[in-house]
Structures are given as structure tokens and as C-alpha cells.
Motif scaffolding. Sequence first.
Motif, PDB file in Angstrom:
ATOM      1  N   ASN A  15      41.090  36.485  47.309  1.00  0.00           N
ATOM      2  CA  ASN A  15      40.809  37.782  47.922  1.00  0.00           C
ATOM      3  C   ASN A  15      39.303  38.056  47.938  1.00  0.00           C
ATOM      4  OD1 ASN A  15      41.232  40.248  49.089  1.00  0.00           O
ATOM      5  ND2 ASN A  15      42.567  41.016  47.502  1.00  0.00           N
ATOM      6  N   CYS A  16      38.616  37.729  46.852  1.00  0.00           N
ATOM      7  CA  CYS A  16      37.158  37.911  46.814  1.00  0.00           C
ATOM      8  C   CYS A  16      36.466  37.017  47.838  1.00  0.00           C
ATOM      9  CB  CYS A  16      36.621  37.624  45.421  1.00  0.00           C
ATOM     10  SG  CYS A  16      37.058  38.886  44.218  1.00  0.00           S
ATOM     11  N   LEU A  48      39.978  45.151  50.481  1.00  0.00           N
ATOM     12  CA  LEU A  48      39.499  45.940  49.351  1.00  0.00           C
ATOM     13  C   LEU A  48      40.657  46.706  48.704  1.00  0.00           C
ATOM     14  CD1 LEU A  48      36.205  47.313  50.911  1.00  0.00           C
ATOM     15  CD2 LEU A  48      36.449  45.444  49.282  1.00  0.00           C
ATOM     16  N   PHE A  52      43.147  36.633  43.065  1.00  0.00           N
ATOM     17  CA  PHE A  52      41.944  37.457  42.995  1.00  0.00           C
ATOM     18  C   PHE A  52      40.733  36.699  43.558  1.00  0.00           C
ATOM     19  CE2 PHE A  52      38.193  39.124  40.820  1.00  0.00           C
ATOM     20  CZ  PHE A  52      38.350  40.486  40.990  1.00  0.00           C
ATOM     21  N   ILE A  87      36.879  38.572  51.221  1.00  0.00           N
ATOM     22  CA  ILE A  87      35.961  39.693  51.420  1.00  0.00           C
ATOM     23  C   ILE A  87      34.564  39.191  51.741  1.00  0.00           C
ATOM     24  CG2 ILE A  87      34.831  41.630  50.258  1.00  0.00           C
ATOM     25  CD1 ILE A  87      37.519  42.070  48.776  1.00  0.00           C
ATOM     26  N   VAL A  88      34.102  38.202  50.996  1.00  0.00           N
ATOM     27  CA  VAL A  88      32.769  37.640  51.246  1.00  0.00           C
ATOM     28  C   VAL A  88      32.710  37.038  52.643  1.00  0.00           C
ATOM     29  CG1 VAL A  88      31.203  35.773  50.574  1.00  0.00           C
ATOM     30  CG2 VAL A  88      32.185  37.262  48.831  1.00  0.00           C
ATOM     31  N   THR A 132      45.912  34.257  50.792  1.00  0.00           N
ATOM     32  CA  THR A 132      45.899  35.468  49.974  1.00  0.00           C
ATOM     33  C   THR A 132      47.213  36.234  50.111  1.00  0.00           C
ATOM     34  OG1 THR A 132      43.509  35.608  50.272  1.00  0.00           O
ATOM     35  CG2 THR A 132      44.616  37.567  49.468  1.00  0.00           C
ATOM     36  N   LEU A 145      42.703  44.258  46.827  1.00  0.00           N
ATOM     37  CA  LEU A 145      42.040  43.888  45.570  1.00  0.00           C
ATOM     38  C   LEU A 145      42.309  44.934  44.489  1.00  0.00           C
ATOM     39  CD1 LEU A 145      40.125  41.634  44.563  1.00  0.00           C
ATOM     40  CD2 LEU A 145      38.258  43.198  45.024  1.00  0.00           C
TER      41      LEU A 145
END
Length: 152
Positions: free
Chosen positions: A92-93, A125, A89, A96-97, A64, A128
Motif C-alpha cells: 500500500n505504501c 490513504l 502495508f 501511494i508513492v 494490495t 492504509l
Amino acid sequence: MIQRIQSLYLFIGAICIAIMAFVPFSKIIIDNQAYYLFLDTIKGPSENIVGYQNLYILALGILTGLGFLISIFLYKNRIRQMRFNAIVFIFNCLLIVLMFWYPDHFAKSIGGNAYFKEIGILMPLISLVMLVLANKAIKKDEIKVRSADRLR
């Protein structure tokens, strides 16, 4: 290149991902002992868990962060830059997960509780949000260039 606002947003996003190496993103409590999860390792008072590698989180964090930096240098082709940002993106998601799933799963497997009230959980976050703002600025730039080309 760096004077464009989207490059600044992407740079801030990369810095946020880099900060994650120095601040914990989660805490696991086992028998009144706190173990802090960083991007690359777990640190705590006991040596039985300390040094355990978070390889998936580390790899996704590196991908990322590199994605943010590479995207800065794709400024000459805005369409390619926006498509590349879509991949960043997704990374990055996923980061986060994984940052929410991994501590919870790890804490359950060793009989502890995971707490997410750490400053490191905000970094992806923020990155993002910076990525979304950068894509908006890139799209706005592309619209301006296309409208200027039609006048000729």
C-alpha cells in the motif's frame, strides 16, 4: 469471520482499492487539455495518450486489494494475519508513492503539469488507515486470547 471489527476494516480497505479503478487519482494538463489517470489507464480528449497502460500501478493496486481480501481469511491465526498485513502495508505504501511519482514523471516527460486534487488519491490513504486500525484490533484480540489462556 466478517462480524469481527478487523475483518470489517480490511473489507473497507479492499473496497477503497477497488474504487480506484473507477475514479481518477491524478490529472495531467497539456495545452489546456485534461488527461485523467485511473488505476488502469489514462483517459482524455486526445487519442495519442488515451489507452496508455499504467501497468505498475495496476499490478500494485491488484496485489494490495488481493492482500486485503486474503488477510480477512487469515483470521484463525492472528500472528500470521498481522505479519501478512505488514506485507500489505508495504504494498500500500509503494502504491501511494507510485501514485505521486508516476503522474509527475509522466507529466514532465510529455511537457505537462500533474495535479493531485482528485478523489482517487484518498483511496489508498483511507485503506492504509483501515489497515492500521485492523492491525490494532487484531493485536488487541491476541492479547485477550493470551490472557484468557494463562488463567487456566
